[in-house]
Design an enzyme around this catalytic site. Structure first.
Site, PDB file in Angstrom:
ATOM      1  N   THR A  54      12.881  -1.494  11.346  1.00  0.00           N
ATOM      2  CA  THR A  54      12.784  -2.466  10.292  1.00  0.00           C
ATOM      3  C   THR A  54      11.932  -2.046   9.133  1.00  0.00           C
ATOM      4  O   THR A  54      10.814  -1.348   9.432  1.00  0.00           O
ATOM      5  CB  THR A  54      12.671  -3.882  10.581  1.00  0.00           C
ATOM      6  N   GLY A  55      12.236  -2.081   7.889  1.00  0.00           N
ATOM      7  CA  GLY A  55      11.417  -1.693   6.766  1.00  0.00           C
ATOM      8  C   GLY A  55      10.862  -0.463   6.748  1.00  0.00           C
ATOM      9  O   GLY A  55       9.976   0.110   6.422  1.00  0.00           O
ATOM     10  N   ALA A  56      12.112   0.242   7.012  1.00  0.00           N
ATOM     11  CA  ALA A  56      12.046   1.849   7.077  1.00  0.00           C
ATOM     12  C   ALA A  56      12.237   2.705   5.860  1.00  0.00           C
ATOM     13  O   ALA A  56      12.319   3.834   5.690  1.00  0.00           O
ATOM     14  CB  ALA A  56      12.843   2.517   8.224  1.00  0.00           C
TER      15      ALA A  56
ATOM     16  N   SER B 145      -1.423  -5.428  14.199  1.00  0.00           N
ATOM     17  CA  SER B 145      -2.716  -5.025  13.692  1.00  0.00           C
ATOM     18  C   SER B 145      -3.935  -5.453  14.706  1.00  0.00           C
ATOM     19  O   SER B 145      -3.809  -6.548  15.080  1.00  0.00           O
ATOM     20  CB  SER B 145      -2.871  -5.828  12.157  1.00  0.00           C
TER      21      SER B 145
ATOM     22  N   TYR C  68      -1.996 -13.654   7.581  1.00  0.00           N
ATOM     23  CA  TYR C  68      -1.710 -12.412   8.191  1.00  0.00           C
ATOM     24  C   TYR C  68      -2.218 -12.138   9.522  1.00  0.00           C
ATOM     25  O   TYR C  68      -1.581 -11.800  10.507  1.00  0.00           O
ATOM     26  CB  TYR C  68      -2.282 -11.210   7.219  1.00  0.00           C
TER      27      TYR C  68
ATOM     28  N   GLY D 124       6.734   3.481   3.293  1.00  0.00           N
ATOM     29  CA  GLY D 124       5.553   3.199   4.229  1.00  0.00           C
ATOM     30  C   GLY D 124       5.803   3.853   5.409  1.00  0.00           C
ATOM     31  O   GLY D 124       6.142   5.082   5.888  1.00  0.00           O
ATOM     32  N   ILE D 125       4.899   3.170   6.406  1.00  0.00           N
ATOM     33  CA  ILE D 125       4.631   3.441   7.761  1.00  0.00           C
ATOM     34  C   ILE D 125       6.292   3.730   8.603  1.00  0.00           C
ATOM     35  O   ILE D 125       6.329   4.600   9.373  1.00  0.00           O
ATOM     36  CB  ILE D 125       3.872   2.637   8.468  1.00  0.00           C
ATOM     37  N   GLY D 126       6.952   2.725   8.017  1.00  0.00           N
ATOM     38  CA  GLY D 126       8.358   2.712   8.651  1.00  0.00           C
ATOM     39  C   GLY D 126       9.128   3.901   8.379  1.00  0.00           C
ATOM     40  O   GLY D 126       9.743   4.637   9.219  1.00  0.00           O
TER      41      GLY D 126
END
Length: 248
Positions: free
Chosen positions: A12-14, A147, A170, A17-19
């Site tokens: 998800t969210g790829a 995190s 967060y 960024g990190i994804g």
């Protein structure tokens, strides 16, 4: 030529960024078919196209964590296109409203709501929708990108990074995500599932305004990729970063 079916992973969210870094590593170094989950489908397709142009295996699916219909449609697409199974789910998408200029005028309640929708509610709904497909994999794996700021032990350490900063929404969302990971580790135990929470560390991404001095996205993706490629009998129900386990 190997007769082993190609493994599939939804991230998800790829599309950034990190994804995206995780997707590129899994496609290039592990020959996985990576499914780029993206709220902006055009952006997801652009990443997938850049991978297929290199001879790698990738596709994109529309996935809006605030839209249950989008989540259910993505599950149906994956079921149809990938033989009815999914080997790995990486719950990567998330927000940090405390550093988001567009959230500056929000009330505290609104800030928590905006944070929990993708970081927790979306993650659990995606996981639940993909669970039947994961159960059909030889070794189901789920990686929850969490995190260290969601660690209760870390929150009690005055010397911890960002200890005196107000990241309440967060922090709380990541603590909830950690408990979610433990629940799915229990729920997939009968299928030999491996479910783990991972902290990528402080990485320079859009979520933190591309923090100067933070690690590169490729570095942040390392532990995610490691846990996404575990073999049968690997660890489950853990919380870790590149250096090892993190206290819950």
């Amino acid at each position: 030529m190997s007769s082993t079916p190609r493994q599939t992973v939804l991230i998800t969210g790829a599309n950034t960024g990190i994804g995206e870094a995780s997707a590129r590593a899994l496609a290039a170094k592990h020959a996985y078919h990576v499914i780029i989950g993206a709220r902006n489908l055009a952006a997801g397709r652009a990443v997938a196209s850049s991978l297929t142009a290199q001879g790698l295996h990738a596709s994109a699916v529309h996935l809006d964590l605030a839209d249950q219909a989008s989540i259910e449609a993505a599950a149906k697409t994956i079921e149809t296109d990938h033989g009815g199974k999914l080997d790995v789910l990486v719950n990567n998408a998330g927000v940090l409203t405390e550093t988001d200029p567009s959230a500056a005028g929000l009330t505290l309640r609104q800030r928590f709501e905006r944070t929990f929708v993708p970081n927790v509610f979306g993650a659990v709904c995606v996981t639940e929708a993909m669970l039947p497909l994961l159960r059909k994999a030889p070794v189901p794996r789920i990686v929850f990108v969490s995190s260290r700021m969601g660690s209760l032990a870390n929150a009690q350490d005055p010397g911890a990074a960002f200890h005196d900063d107000d990241f309440r929404s967060y922090d709380c969302s990541k603590a909830a995500l950690n408990l979610l990971a433990l629940n799915y580790a229990r729920m997939l135990r009968d299928a030999g599932g491996l479910v783990n929470a991972v902290c990528p560390g402080v990485v320079s991404t859009r979520i933190n305004g591309f923090m100067e001095g933070a690690a590169a996205v490729e570095t942040g993706a390392e532990r995610i990729v490691e846990m996404a490629t575990l073999g049968a009998g690997g660890p489950t129900g853990t919380f870790s970063d590149r250096k090892g386990e993190i206290a819950w």
